[in-house]
Design a protein around this motif. Structure first.
Motif, short mmCIF file in Angstrom:
data_model
loop_
_atom_site.label_atom_id
_atom_site.label_comp_id
_atom_site.label_asym_id
_atom_site.label_seq_id
_atom_site.Cartn_x
_atom_site.Cartn_y
_atom_site.Cartn_z
N GLY A 1 0.81 -1.20 0.00
CA GLY A 1 0.00 0.00 0.00
C GLY A 1 0.85 1.25 0.00
O GLY A 1 2.07 1.21 -0.18
N GLN A 2 0.20 2.39 0.21
CA GLN A 2 0.91 3.66 0.21
C GLN A 2 1.68 3.91 1.50
O GLN A 2 2.58 4.74 1.53
CB GLN A 2 -0.06 4.81 -0.04
CG GLN A 2 -0.64 4.81 -1.45
CD GLN A 2 -1.52 6.01 -1.71
OE1 GLN A 2 -2.33 6.39 -0.87
NE2 GLN A 2 -1.35 6.61 -2.88
N GLY A 3 1.33 3.20 2.55
CA GLY A 3 1.99 3.39 3.82
C GLY A 3 1.56 4.67 4.50
O GLY A 3 0.76 5.45 3.97
N THR A 4 2.11 4.89 5.69
CA THR A 4 1.85 6.12 6.42
C THR A 4 3.17 6.65 6.96
O THR A 4 3.98 5.91 7.52
CB THR A 4 0.81 5.89 7.55
OG1 THR A 4 0.48 7.12 8.17
CG2 THR A 4 1.31 4.89 8.59
N GLN A 5 3.42 7.94 6.75
CA GLN A 5 4.70 8.55 7.09
C GLN A 5 4.76 8.87 8.58
O GLN A 5 3.86 9.50 9.13
CB GLN A 5 4.90 9.83 6.29
CG GLN A 5 6.17 10.61 6.65
CD GLN A 5 7.42 9.94 6.15
OE1 GLN A 5 7.51 9.58 4.98
NE2 GLN A 5 8.39 9.76 7.05
N VAL A 6 5.84 8.43 9.21
CA VAL A 6 6.13 8.78 10.59
C VAL A 6 7.42 9.59 10.59
O VAL A 6 8.45 9.12 10.12
CB VAL A 6 6.28 7.54 11.48
CG1 VAL A 6 6.80 7.93 12.87
CG2 VAL A 6 4.96 6.79 11.58
N THR A 7 7.36 10.81 11.11
CA THR A 7 8.53 11.67 11.20
C THR A 7 8.73 12.07 12.65
O THR A 7 7.83 12.65 13.27
CB THR A 7 8.36 12.92 10.33
OG1 THR A 7 8.13 12.54 8.97
CG2 THR A 7 9.62 13.78 10.38
N VAL A 8 9.90 11.78 13.18
CA VAL A 8 10.23 12.08 14.56
C VAL A 8 11.27 13.19 14.57
O VAL A 8 12.37 13.02 14.02
CB VAL A 8 10.74 10.85 15.32
CG1 VAL A 8 10.99 11.19 16.78
CG2 VAL A 8 9.74 9.70 15.20
N SER A 9 10.95 14.30 15.18
CA SER A 9 11.86 15.44 15.25
C SER A 9 12.58 15.46 16.59
O SER A 9 12.15 14.86 17.57
CB SER A 9 11.09 16.74 15.05
OG SER A 9 10.15 16.95 16.09
N SER A 10 13.69 16.19 16.62
CA SER A 10 14.48 16.29 17.84
C SER A 10 13.87 17.26 18.83
O SER A 10 13.02 18.08 18.47
CB SER A 10 15.92 16.70 17.52
OG SER A 10 15.93 17.97 16.90
#
Length: 122
Positions: free
Chosen positions: A113-122
Motif C-alpha cells: 500500500g501507500q503506507g503512512t509517514q512517521v517523522t520524529v523530530s528532535s
C-alpha cells in the motif's frame, strides 16, 4: 492477497507516541499472521513487528520494549502502538502479511500500500 489501508502517521517530537492502524481486506484476516514494516529513504524495507493468528508477537531489537503490535479480528485491523519514539524511527510504515515464511518468488510479487509517514523530530 491482502489489501490494506494504513493510517495514523504524522509528525511527533522525540519521546512522543503514535498509534498506527491497518484496516485489511481481501483475506480471511483471522487466519493470517500480520506485520508492520518500515522503510527509510535509501534503505531496505524491514519488518519491525509481527503478530500471529494466535496472538504471539515478535519485534525487531531496535523497537523491543517501545512498540506494541496488536490485532482486532472483529474489525480486521492491526495496530502498532509506538512509544518513546526516536529520530531513527522516521520512515514510511507499511502493513502486510508476515512474509518471513514465504518464498522469494511470492515475496517479490506482493503488493504494498501507500503506507503512512512517521517523522520524529528532535
Amino acid at each position: 492477497q491482502v489489501q490494506v489501508v494504513e493510517s495514523g502517521g504524522g509528525l511527533v517530537q522525540a519521546g512522543g507516541s503514535l498509534r498506527l492502524s491497518c484496516a485489511a481486506s481481501g483475506i480471511i484476516f483471522s487466519t493470517y499472521a500480520m506485520g508492520w514494516y518500515r522503510q527509510a529513504p535509501g534503505k531496505q524495507r524491514e519488518l519491525v513487528a509481527a503478530i500471529t493468528s494466535g496472538g504471539n508477537t515478535n519485534y525487531a531489537d531496535s523497537v523491543k520494549g517501545r512498540f506494541t503490535i496488536s490485532r482486532d479480528n472483529a474489525k480486521n485491523t492491526v495496530y502498532l502502538q509506538m512509544n518513546s519514539l526516536k529520530q531513527e524511527d522516521t520512515a514510511v510504515y507499511y502493513c502486510n502479511a508476515d512474509l518471513r515464511g514465504s518464498s522469494s518468488w511470492y515475496s517479490r510479487r506482493v503488493l504494498w500500500g501507500q503506507g503512512t509517514q512517521v517523522t520524529v523530530s528532535s
